[in-house]
Design an enzyme around this catalytic site. Structure first.
Site, PDB file in Angstrom:
ATOM      1  N   ARG A 177       2.960  -4.287  -5.850  1.00 18.76           N
ATOM      2  CA  ARG A 177       2.711  -4.124  -4.407  1.00 18.76           C
ATOM      3  C   ARG A 177       2.044  -5.398  -3.881  1.00 18.76           C
ATOM      4  NH1 ARG A 177       1.377   1.560  -5.795  1.00 18.76           N
ATOM      5  NH2 ARG A 177       2.568   2.929  -4.432  1.00 18.76           N
ATOM      6  N   ARG A 215       7.890  -6.424  -5.234  1.00 14.35           N
ATOM      7  CA  ARG A 215       8.290  -5.855  -3.945  1.00 14.35           C
ATOM      8  C   ARG A 215       7.817  -6.793  -2.848  1.00 14.35           C
ATOM      9  NH1 ARG A 215       6.114  -0.152  -1.880  1.00 14.35           N
ATOM     10  NH2 ARG A 215       4.169  -1.266  -1.574  1.00 14.35           N
ATOM     11  N   CYS A 264       9.369   4.896  -8.405  1.00 16.26           N
ATOM     12  CA  CYS A 264       8.075   4.206  -8.483  1.00 16.26           C
ATOM     13  C   CYS A 264       7.027   4.873  -7.600  1.00 16.26           C
ATOM     14  CB  CYS A 264       8.214   2.728  -8.142  1.00 16.26           C
ATOM     15  SG  CYS A 264       8.766   2.441  -6.465  1.00 16.26           S
ATOM     16  N   ASN A 301       6.783   8.536  -2.383  1.00 17.60           N
ATOM     17  CA  ASN A 301       5.632   8.740  -1.479  1.00 17.60           C
ATOM     18  C   ASN A 301       6.104   8.741  -0.029  1.00 17.60           C
ATOM     19  OD1 ASN A 301       4.277   8.434  -3.848  1.00 17.60           O
ATOM     20  ND2 ASN A 301       3.600   6.346  -3.446  1.00 17.60           N
ATOM     21  N   ASP A 302       6.927   7.745   0.275  1.00 18.99           N
ATOM     22  CA  ASP A 302       7.430   7.673   1.644  1.00 18.99           C
ATOM     23  C   ASP A 302       8.628   8.587   1.845  1.00 18.99           C
ATOM     24  OD1 ASP A 302       5.796   5.953   3.195  1.00 18.99           O
ATOM     25  OD2 ASP A 302       6.424   4.321   1.886  1.00 18.99           O
ATOM     26  N   HIS A 305      -2.743   5.060   0.139  1.00 18.88           N
ATOM     27  CA  HIS A 305      -2.906   3.903  -0.750  1.00 18.88           C
ATOM     28  C   HIS A 305      -4.330   3.813  -1.283  1.00 18.88           C
ATOM     29  CE1 HIS A 305       1.012   2.855   0.922  1.00 18.88           C
ATOM     30  NE2 HIS A 305       1.206   2.405  -0.301  1.00 18.88           N
ATOM     31  N   GLU A 321      13.501   4.901   0.182  1.00 21.12           N
ATOM     32  CA  GLU A 321      12.358   5.698   0.645  1.00 21.12           C
ATOM     33  C   GLU A 321      12.551   6.207   2.067  1.00 21.12           C
ATOM     34  OE1 GLU A 321       8.793   3.330   0.167  1.00 21.12           O
ATOM     35  OE2 GLU A 321       9.739   1.533   0.930  1.00 21.12           O
TER      36      GLU A 321
HETATM   37  C1  PEP Z   1       6.541   4.891  -2.198  1.00 26.43           C
HETATM   38  O1  PEP Z   1       6.671   5.000  -0.978  1.00 26.43           O
HETATM   39  O2  PEP Z   1       6.797   5.825  -2.991  1.00 26.43           O
HETATM   40  C2  PEP Z   1       6.059   3.640  -2.787  1.00 26.43           C
HETATM   41  C3  PEP Z   1       6.032   3.458  -4.090  1.00 26.43           C
HETATM   42  O3  PEP Z   1       5.592   2.694  -1.939  1.00 26.43           O
HETATM   43  P1  PEP Z   1       4.147   2.778  -1.244  1.00 26.43           P
HETATM   44  O4  PEP Z   1       3.391   3.919  -1.860  1.00 26.43           O
HETATM   45  O5  PEP Z   1       3.478   1.479  -1.485  1.00 26.43           O
HETATM   46  O6  PEP Z   1       4.481   3.011   0.179  1.00 26.43           O
HETATM   47 MG    MG Z   2       6.602   3.237   0.210  1.00 25.54          MG
END
Ligand code: PEP
Ligand code: MG
Length: 589
Positions: free
Chosen positions: A307, A343, A513, A465-466, A200, A442
């Protein structure tokens, strides 16, 4: 810049580029990793000398702390400056000092080593006591220990308050909380020794348009406070003492990049439609409320991911309903005529707030994070849901739950949402009962039951991302295994396809996203997989728009049909890059 600096030889260091841009100014070393001190045996004659060095270091540290306290008091008031009282008490702690001197005499090791060992023991003891006040003191002792050791080693003091000039931060690590607090007027860029593209911290650097490089191992040892450095966030380069030629070369590069940015600015009012007429909703991700002003400027169709956890960081009490309502209302207004997807709180993982989370976990990304935290802390969750429901009266607001791993969590969250509606209704507070609810996909389990989930939601937004970290079992923060963190892994493409298909079968649209949505090399794959919405880092929206407009959706589908037969992530990446380069090479190279 003084003449002395210009004669120093230029030196280059490489790391992982995570936020584009170029910055050139003085280095500021911050939050360095604990110095690893090696034990060295000393003779009895050296004992006096070590004691004298220790006393001098304690005095210097005290002077340093008093100076910081003075600066903070004059800049922001004596209340904030008083937090350094606790630090001052550590350098005056008789028990600690006596123990150090006793161990020095007994073990006859160098004083840095002895001091570090005694301080560590102190911290361990305090950490094991179930008292939040004492546990908080651990941070003070660690901070003071670092200062004393740096003074013993003759290194520059750590003094953030003293830095009121533009600077580039060179640090071992920056947490998302640290990054949220950066002074954007003074911090021109940052470089860290650890980190990854999807942390992040990196995501925020891109949102804030701060050039940033991570994973530059050992850089804190190479750079001194005030060094003249240039960072190249395109190629992941830190250049110490750049020569005139280097500066001229970077001047030209900056001009070329500015020309591209200006061209992209011209298309901000146009639609993100492929060359064969498929409209892809292109929205923005928002981390900090101040980014709301950039959405229209970047030509985004509303917000695909707000976020909200950043509203909860760096504070003891979570934001109350009114405070949240005012943020969400503003987001709804700024997004009109488009929508904002809010979210719900995704605290945990690398976004921590120790006053909200009762304990630290061994595996925070697999722990009580996101929806799990909210279902455990229903009061905090309800406050947020009420604020969102109220803001939904004003604009087009949707709710999205993070990290849903199965239908039970979704149903529990929805049941709490219904309770909130009844409460608001009972109290006569205006709200929108029709707010659409969607989830982030995710976790691999959510992908596998996407057909079930699709029956009870209005949309899916894939958090790649997750999803990548959980599907490939690769910690998204760990630079050591960054090579395994692979968005074009065949498993990831299959998972995206499964989600899109399950959604479609139930009339549910799917967006992305995660950071994949901002990566224009991957846009051909996402369009070809049938993704209907891309929510990108706000500042990267113009690039993604240009990519979408340059691509042909049918050709993307043929590409995907081809790559789904491939078993090798790097071959898939090559195929997608080839199509991207064919259409918009100027944005990639
Ligand atoms: C993700 O996991 O892709 C996402 C958009 O959420 P974050 O990056 O805030 O975990
Ligand atoms: Mg995430």
């Amino acid at each position: 810049m003084n003449a002395d600096v210009t004669v120093k030889p230029e030196k280059r260091f490489t790391g992982i580029p995570v936020a584009q841009g170029i910055a050139h100014c003085a280095a500021f070393i911050q939050y360095t990793q604990d110095e690893e001190i090696i034990a060295r045996q000393i003779s009895a004659e050296e004992l006096h000398e070590e004691v004298a060095r220790f006393e001098t270091a304690l005095v210097s540290t005290r002077i340093e702390l008093l100076e910081i306290q003075r600066q903070i008091a004059s800049a922001i008031g004596s209340k904030d400056a008083s937090i350094f009282d606790a630090h001052l008490l550590v350098v005056e702690d008789g028990t600690l000092i006596d123990e150090v001197l006793r161990r020095l005499e007994r073990d006859k090791n160098n004083i840095e080593y002895v001091f570090q060992e005694v301080a560590r023991k102190y911290c361990q003891t305090l950490e094991s006591i179930d008292d939040p006040y004492l546990r908080e003191r651990v941070g003070d002792i660690e901070d003071v220990t670092r200062r004393v050791i740096r003074n013993l080693l003759g290194k520059a003091p750590l003094n953030p308050a003293a830095h009121d000039q533009p600077h580039i931060i060179v640090a071992h690590n920056l947490t998302p909380s640290d990054t949220a607090q950066l002074d954007r007027k003074l911090v021109m860029g940052f470089v860290t020794e650890v980190g990854s593209k999807t942390s992040h911290t990196a995501i925020m650097a891109r949102s804030l348009e701060i050039p940033a490089i991570v994973g530059m191992q050992g850089i804190c040892q190479e750079i001194q406070l005030g060094d003249d450095i240039l960072i190249d966030g395109y190629n992941g380069l830190l250049i110490l003492n750049p020569t005139h030629e280097t500066l001229a070369e970077y001047g030209r590069l900056e001009q070329a990049k500015e020309a591209v940015t200006e061209r992209l600015h011209l298309i901000r009012e146009t639609a993100s439609t492929t060359s064969d007429g498929r409209h892809i909703i292109l929205s923005a991700n928002i981390d900090l409320p101040e980014e709301l002003d950039d959405i229209a400027e970047n030509g985004a169709e509303g917000i695909g991911l707000f976020r909200t956890e950043f509203l909860y960081l760096n504070r003891v009490q979570p934001p109350d309903e009114e405070e949240q309502f005012s943020h969400y209302r503003r987001a709804a207004e700024r997004s009109l005529p488009h929508s904002v997807i809010i979210r719900t709180l995704d605290i945990g993982g690398d976004k921590t707030n120790l006053s909200l989370e009762s304990s630290q976990e061994d595996n925070p990304f697999l722990g009580c994070r996101a929806i799990r935290f909210c279902l455990e802390h229903v009061d905090i969750f309800k406050t947020q849901l009420r604020a969102i429901l109220r803001a939904a009266v004003i604009g087009n607001v949707r709710i999205m739950y993070p990290m849903i791993s199965g239908i039970e969590e979704l149903r529990r969250a929805n049941a709490i949402l219904e309770e909130c509606k009844s409460e608001l209704s009972g109290a006569g507070v205006p709200f929108n009962p029709q707010v659409e609810v969607g989830i982030m996909v995710e976790t691999p389990s959510a992908v596998m039951v996407a057909d079930h989930l699709a029956r009870e939601v209005k949309f899916f937004s894939i958090g790649t991302n997750d999803l990548i970290q959980y599907a490939v079992a690769v910690d998204r923060l760990n630079d050591r295994i960054a090579h395994l963190y692979n968005p074009t892994h065949p498993a990831i493409l299959r998972m995206i396809k499964l989600t899109v298909d399950a959604g479609r079968a139930h009339g549910v649209w799917t967006g992305v996203c995660g950071e994949m949505a901002s990566d224009i090399v991957l846009t051909p794959l996402l369009i070809g997989l049938g993704v209907e919405e891309l929510s990108a880092t706000s500042t990267l929206v113009p690039r993604v728009k240009k990519a979408v407009q340059s691509l042909n959706a049918s050709k993307c589908e043929s590409l995907v049909a081809r790559v789904l037969e491939m078993d090798d992530a790097s071959q898939i990446l090559i195929a997608s890059t080839a199509m991207a380069r064919e259409q918009y090479a100027d944005l990639i190279d």
